[in-house]
Design an enzyme around this catalytic site. Structure first.
Site, PDB file in Angstrom:
ATOM      1  N   ASN A  42      -0.774   7.272  17.812  1.00 47.47           N
ATOM      2  CA  ASN A  42      -1.347   6.032  18.319  1.00 47.47           C
ATOM      3  C   ASN A  42      -0.508   5.414  19.429  1.00 47.47           C
ATOM      4  O   ASN A  42      -1.035   4.753  20.332  1.00 47.47           O
ATOM      5  CB  ASN A  42      -1.550   5.044  17.181  1.00 47.47           C
ATOM      6  CG  ASN A  42      -2.603   5.518  16.190  1.00 47.47           C
ATOM      7  OD1 ASN A  42      -3.459   6.330  16.515  1.00 47.47           O
ATOM      8  ND2 ASN A  42      -2.530   5.028  14.965  1.00 47.47           N
ATOM      9  N   SER A  99      -1.136 -18.046  15.976  1.00 52.75           N
ATOM     10  CA  SER A  99      -2.032 -16.957  15.603  1.00 52.75           C
ATOM     11  C   SER A  99      -3.377 -17.515  15.179  1.00 52.75           C
ATOM     12  O   SER A  99      -3.444 -18.421  14.347  1.00 52.75           O
ATOM     13  CB  SER A  99      -1.426 -16.138  14.458  1.00 52.75           C
ATOM     14  OG  SER A  99      -2.304 -15.108  14.041  1.00 52.75           O
ATOM     15  N   TYR A 158       2.934 -11.567   3.872  1.00 51.24           N
ATOM     16  CA  TYR A 158       2.556 -10.176   3.615  1.00 51.24           C
ATOM     17  C   TYR A 158       3.253  -9.676   2.346  1.00 51.24           C
ATOM     18  O   TYR A 158       4.472  -9.666   2.256  1.00 51.24           O
ATOM     19  CB  TYR A 158       2.923  -9.275   4.785  1.00 51.24           C
ATOM     20  CG  TYR A 158       2.212  -9.582   6.088  1.00 51.24           C
ATOM     21  CD1 TYR A 158       1.078 -10.390   6.133  1.00 51.24           C
ATOM     22  CD2 TYR A 158       2.677  -9.061   7.292  1.00 51.24           C
ATOM     23  CE1 TYR A 158       0.432 -10.669   7.328  1.00 51.24           C
ATOM     24  CE2 TYR A 158       2.037  -9.328   8.490  1.00 51.24           C
ATOM     25  CZ  TYR A 158       0.919 -10.135   8.510  1.00 51.24           C
ATOM     26  OH  TYR A 158       0.289 -10.410   9.707  1.00 51.24           O
ATOM     27  N   GLN A 195       0.793  -1.227   0.000  1.00 49.96           N
ATOM     28  CA  GLN A 195       0.000   0.000   0.000  1.00 49.96           C
ATOM     29  C   GLN A 195       0.829   1.282   0.000  1.00 49.96           C
ATOM     30  O   GLN A 195       0.381   2.295  -0.512  1.00 49.96           O
ATOM     31  CB  GLN A 195      -0.945   0.029   1.215  1.00 49.96           C
ATOM     32  CG  GLN A 195      -2.158  -0.857   1.077  1.00 49.96           C
ATOM     33  CD  GLN A 195      -3.160  -0.640   2.194  1.00 49.96           C
ATOM     34  OE1 GLN A 195      -2.933   0.147   3.099  1.00 49.96           O
ATOM     35  NE2 GLN A 195      -4.264  -1.342   2.147  1.00 49.96           N
ATOM     36  N   LYS A 227     -13.391   7.884  11.622  1.00 52.04           N
ATOM     37  CA  LYS A 227     -13.348   8.665  10.379  1.00 52.04           C
ATOM     38  C   LYS A 227     -14.412   8.256   9.366  1.00 52.04           C
ATOM     39  O   LYS A 227     -14.659   8.979   8.403  1.00 52.04           O
ATOM     40  CB  LYS A 227     -11.960   8.577   9.747  1.00 52.04           C
ATOM     41  CG  LYS A 227     -11.558   7.190   9.258  1.00 52.04           C
ATOM     42  CD  LYS A 227     -10.129   7.228   8.729  1.00 52.04           C
ATOM     43  CE  LYS A 227      -9.630   5.839   8.357  1.00 52.04           C
ATOM     44  NZ  LYS A 227      -8.208   5.884   7.920  1.00 52.04           N
ATOM     45  N   GLN A 279      -1.674 -14.700  18.526  1.00 56.10           N
ATOM     46  CA  GLN A 279      -1.944 -13.422  17.872  1.00 56.10           C
ATOM     47  C   GLN A 279      -3.331 -13.458  17.235  1.00 56.10           C
ATOM     48  O   GLN A 279      -3.504 -13.930  16.111  1.00 56.10           O
ATOM     49  CB  GLN A 279      -0.874 -13.109  16.811  1.00 56.10           C
ATOM     50  CG  GLN A 279      -1.037 -11.712  16.237  1.00 56.10           C
ATOM     51  CD  GLN A 279       0.065 -11.333  15.279  1.00 56.10           C
ATOM     52  OE1 GLN A 279      -0.202 -10.862  14.172  1.00 56.10           O
ATOM     53  NE2 GLN A 279       1.310 -11.526  15.682  1.00 56.10           N
ATOM     54  N   ASP A 338       6.315  -6.625  14.050  1.00 52.91           N
ATOM     55  CA  ASP A 338       5.650  -7.862  13.623  1.00 52.91           C
ATOM     56  C   ASP A 338       5.416  -7.849  12.124  1.00 52.91           C
ATOM     57  O   ASP A 338       4.933  -6.859  11.558  1.00 52.91           O
ATOM     58  CB  ASP A 338       4.311  -8.011  14.345  1.00 52.91           C
ATOM     59  CG  ASP A 338       3.582  -9.285  13.934  1.00 52.91           C
ATOM     60  OD1 ASP A 338       3.932 -10.350  14.455  1.00 52.91           O
ATOM     61  OD2 ASP A 338       2.677  -9.202  13.083  1.00 52.91           O
TER      62      ASP A 338
END
Length: 333
Positions: free
Chosen positions: A295, A152, A54, A27, A216, A177, A49
């Site tokens: 954050n 996970s 990915y 992205q 948002k 996870q 992580d």
């Protein structure tokens, strides 16, 4: 930044973990990804992580480059194995010994490190005997390529079986996870109690429900341009379950609660998951470096019981709580 022990181990990790799912290698541009990692380090985040799946291994490569030159002993680097990678051949997926052993070597090369602090089974593999999987993990720990092992999105029963086998083989599972947020609470009934009993912590992903809990997205209005809900590379699909007016209306009821706590809505959602004592860290992603510091400020925040009740009243029946929603694919895709 505050730190917590991960499971029944001596390993401390930052309360906020920087994760690069859906961002690095896909992205956002690599230079922006590197800026986000630098911002995470500046915010005191030491835990990172990723996963080999990915962006089909590119996320690991980007993270390895971004962390190059950092003192390795000051970082906790996590990755995962299970998903299909490379050309997606017949042995390029799952938790077979072959795939695990080849995958750890590939991950270490891309991350430019001799070891990962935590190596995680990204999903449960129904097509490989659990004994084979856990033996491979035991050998990886003994070889020094991973210091600790986690899982996970495993169910409570799967965690119990994996934990028993790990104990027989001389190592321990220390983490799980799962997805966890105000809107997704499926781990609370079974996974968290089993983990507390066995000595595992949760490292939770999507504490902001793919960004919905940031506030948002407004009911009855189109999603902002450039937001995850408009991303056709995977983000829009992941967030679609929450893009309903009843959910978005409920989320807007959180704004005065966040204001009273002196937090943004995003900070409130991250702080909320950290109130669960079985949660060691909340994974946070970012597409812009300025998001990271904002954050990360959720670390160390204590939400009083009265405020937690107001959150529950606002979300109400909108939250998914069915333990059966914790599941892995029955077959490899």
């Amino acid at each position: 930044m505050d730190f917590r022990y991960l499971g029944n181990s001596g390993l401390k990790i930052s309360e906020i973990t920087f994760g690069n799912w859906l961002t690095h290698g896909s992205q956002v541009e690599n230079d922006v990804a590197t800026q986000c990692v630098r911002a995470a380090l500046d915010a005191g985040i030491s835990t990172f992580d990723t996963a080999d799946v990915y962006a089909n291994t590119m996320a690991e490569t980007v993270l390895g480059e971004a962390l190059k030159g950092e003192r390795r002993q000051s970082l906790e680097i996590f990755t995962k194995v299970y998903g299909a990678t490379g050309p997606r051949g017949h042995n390029d997926q799952g938790l077979s010994r072959k795939h695990i052993m080849e995958s750890i070597n590939g991950s270490l090369s891309r991350l430019q490190t001799d070891y990962v602090d935590l190596y995680q089974a990204h999903r449960y593999d129904f097509e490989t005997p659990l004994e084979e999987t856990m033996q491979a993990f035991a050998d990886i720990v003994r070889s020094g390529k991973a210091l600790y092992i986690g899982v996970s999105e495993w169910t409570a029963d799967q965690i119990r079986k994996g934990h028993a086998l790990a104990k027989e083989l001389g190592f321990q599972l220390i983490s799980n996870q799962p997805q966890y947020s105000m809107l997704w609470r499926v781990i609370e009934a079974e996974v968290v109690p089993a983990s507390e009993e066995l000595g595992l912590s949760q490292i939770v992903w999507s504490p902001m429900a793919q960004g919905v809990l940031s506030g948002k997205y407004l009911p009855g209005q189109p999603a902002p341009e450039g937001s995850r809900a408009t991303d056709d590379k995977g983000g829009a699909k992941m967030i679609s379950r929450w893009m309903r007016d009843d959910v978005l209306t409920g989320v807007q009821a959180l704004k005065p609660i966040a204001d009273d706590a002196g937090l943004t809505m995003a900070q409130l959602s991250i702080a909320w998951v950290l109130q669960n004592k079985n949660v060691a860290s909340a994974i946070m992603g970012a597409s812009r470096p300025e998001q990271v510091a904002d954050n990360a400020a959720a670390a160390g925040v204590v939400l009083e019981p009265a405020l937690m009740k107001r959150i529950d009243d606002a979300i109400g029946a909108l939250a998914e709580r069915d333990p059966a929603q914790t599941k892995s694919p029955a077959t490899r895709e």
